[in-house]
Design an enzyme around this catalytic site. Structure first.
Site, PDB file in Angstrom:
ATOM      1  N   LYS A  24      56.801  56.418  48.934  1.00 26.15           N
ATOM      2  CA  LYS A  24      56.027  55.219  49.286  1.00 26.15           C
ATOM      3  C   LYS A  24      54.638  55.264  48.642  1.00 26.15           C
ATOM      4  CE  LYS A  24      54.702  57.478  53.595  1.00 26.15           C
ATOM      5  NZ  LYS A  24      55.142  57.730  54.979  1.00 26.15           N
TER       6      LYS A  24
ATOM      7  N   ARG B  44      54.956  54.704  66.959  1.00 22.65           N
ATOM      8  CA  ARG B  44      54.836  53.695  65.916  1.00 22.65           C
ATOM      9  C   ARG B  44      56.134  52.877  65.868  1.00 22.65           C
ATOM     10  NH1 ARG B  44      53.250  55.890  59.935  1.00 22.65           N
ATOM     11  NH2 ARG B  44      55.303  56.814  60.194  1.00 22.65           N
TER      12      ARG B  44
ATOM     13  N   TYR C 146      21.811  52.860  42.806  1.00 21.12           N
ATOM     14  CA  TYR C 146      21.524  51.772  43.755  1.00 21.12           C
ATOM     15  C   TYR C 146      20.746  52.298  44.957  1.00 21.12           C
ATOM     16  CZ  TYR C 146      24.828  48.674  41.385  1.00 21.12           C
ATOM     17  OH  TYR C 146      25.473  47.891  40.477  1.00 21.12           O
TER      18      TYR C 146
ATOM     19  N   MET D 117      30.523  51.271  41.356  1.00 18.97           N
ATOM     20  CA  MET D 117      31.915  50.830  41.206  1.00 18.97           C
ATOM     21  C   MET D 117      32.622  51.529  40.043  1.00 18.97           C
ATOM     22  SD  MET D 117      33.465  46.987  40.875  1.00 18.97           S
ATOM     23  CE  MET D 117      32.836  46.378  42.432  1.00 18.97           C
TER      24      MET D 117
HETATM   25  C1  LIG Z   1      55.362  59.026  55.150  1.00 21.60           C
HETATM   26  C2  LIG Z   1      56.511  59.493  55.939  1.00 21.60           C
HETATM   27  C3  LIG Z   1      57.093  60.724  55.657  1.00 21.60           C
HETATM   28  C4  LIG Z   1      56.508  61.708  54.665  1.00 21.60           C
HETATM   29  O1  LIG Z   1      55.377  62.299  55.241  1.00 21.60           O
HETATM   30  P1  LIG Z   1      54.609  63.523  54.530  1.00 21.60           P
HETATM   31  O2  LIG Z   1      53.637  63.955  55.565  1.00 21.60           O
HETATM   32  O3  LIG Z   1      53.942  62.973  53.318  1.00 21.60           O
HETATM   33  O4  LIG Z   1      55.610  64.542  54.199  1.00 21.60           O
HETATM   34  C5  LIG Z   1      58.245  61.068  56.348  1.00 21.60           C
HETATM   35  N1  LIG Z   1      58.769  60.244  57.284  1.00 21.60           N
HETATM   36  C6  LIG Z   1      58.218  59.055  57.598  1.00 21.60           C
HETATM   37  C7  LIG Z   1      58.847  58.214  58.632  1.00 21.60           C
HETATM   38  C8  LIG Z   1      57.067  58.643  56.941  1.00 21.60           C
HETATM   39  O5  LIG Z   1      56.517  57.472  57.267  1.00 21.60           O
END
Ligand SMILES: *Cc1c(COP(=O)(O)O)cnc(C)c1O
Length: 347
Positions: free
Chosen positions: A5, A103, A235, A283
């Site tokens: 992801k 969650r 800045y 930036m």
């Molecule tokens: C992001 C995520 C992972 C991976 O987590 P890491 O800490 O990067 O290994 C695994 N399972 C779920 C459900 C996640 O959202």
């Protein structure tokens, strides 16, 4: 399962997905359908589990794209079943239970009934059951409680004659610290990219020795100059030099994803030495003290994350300076920073 992801944690999803297909990952874990499409663009047919919830208006696309959804509730499952039936398709789903993360996922107490009901819906097959640790890198008692809840549920389901192709719990921190919850699938993200989850629990020494970051992050020196004592910089002119100094302007700033909040403590590597940032990060540029690196010149390599000479700035170190976590450091590296892939000897 490899979790890719957020553009493979900032490493570039398509390239990482290609590499993982070649090295034989079994399943990809993504947050949403766009990420799944990026993987499909590299190679069709690979199993993909969407770790996030699928919104009602995304369900048809998830089914057509053959992405396995995560189901937490009966209403999601009914919706999937209905759309799949209309499309004459079968949905392969993973069911998630909540053991403490709060969650996604059904409460453990309701899971047996939920699984029973979903298994009776047409056009849905349950391929997996999973849960997620809330703080496996730091909280052993909580992890134990989560692990036990999940195990009790599994035993209950087993007694009722129910089995799953995949049972999974461990993220990176779980893999390091909770070997009892390995089951037959794990979901590492961070660790795959060679970064240790940060927390007080000590990872096994062998992991520390063998885990190597896949990524380094560099920019360059754009201007070097001497400044007189009392010169104010950047800045807000928040920095005033206490002596004559050599300073260098760099080609990276918060617009590249370098955390603004890191400026007080962060160092960058130039000529093999750690150089502090002076004044506010802007930036596209920042100013650093190169008084101790006499040879600094325009065009020199600057390491923001990675090795140079004897020093190594890890994503974890930069995260500490910026008061955040390594995942945020990596995923914040902006799109405009070119990713350069260097094969097996990367970084
Ligand atoms: C992001 C995520 C992972 C991976 O987590 P890491 O800490 O990067 O290994 C695994 N399972 C779920 C459900 C996640 O959202």
């Amino acid at each position: 399962m490899t979790v890719v992801k957020a553009d493979a944690y900032g490493h570039g999803l398509r390239q990482i997905a290609t590499l993982l297909m070649q090295s034989g990952t079994d399943i990809f874990g993504v947050a949403n359908l766009n990420e799944a499409r990026d993987i499909r663009a590299v190679g069709r047919g690979w199993p993909i589990l969407m770790l996030g919830a699928c919104l009602p208006d995304e369900i048809e696309r998830a089914i057509k794209d053959n992405v396995m959804p995560t189901l937490s509730s009966m209403s999601e499952a009914r919706h999937f079943s209905r759309v799949a039936k209309r499309l004459k398709r079968t949905v392969t789903a993973h069911i998630k239970v909540d053991t403490g993360m709060g969650r996604l996922g059904a409460p453990c107490s309701e899971a047996p009934q939920l699984i029973e009901s979903i298994s009776n819906l047409p056009n849905i097959t349950i391929a997996g059951l999973y849960t997620h640790y809330a703080s496996a890198e730091s909280d052993a008692p909580l992890s134990r409680t989560q692990r036990t809840s999940f195990l009790q549920l599994l035993n209950k389901l087993k007694a009722a004659g129910r089995s799953f192709e995949y049972i999974h719990m461990n993220n990176s921190a779980g893999l390091l610290h909770e070997r009892k919850s390995n089951h037959n699938l794990a979901r590492p993200g961070l660790l795959v990219y060679g970064v240790m989850p940060t927390g007080p629990r000590r990872p096994p020494a062998i992991m520390k020795r063998h885990i190597r970051p896949a990524l380094s992050w560099k920019c360059r020196v754009s201007l070097v100059k001497s400044i007189a004592k009392g010169t104010k910089l950047s800045y807000g002119q928040t920095y005033t030099s206490k002596r004559t100094m050599r300073v260098a302007t760099l080609t990276a700033g918060y617009g590249d994803g370098y955390h603004y909040s890191a400026q007080r403590e962060a160092r960058v590597l130039i000529g093999g030495r750690l150089c502090p940032i002076l004044g506010h990060i802007t930036m596209d540029q920042m100013i650093v003290d190169v008084s101790r690196v006499k040879t600094t010149k325009t065009g020199d390599e600057v390491v923001l994350i990675g090795k140079q000479g004897k020093h190594n700035i890890t994503a974890n170190q930069l995260a500490k300076w910026a008061n955040t976590i390594p995942c945020e450091i990596l995923t914040a590296i902006a799109y405009r920073v070119p990713r350069v892939y260097r094969g097996g000897q990367a970084a």
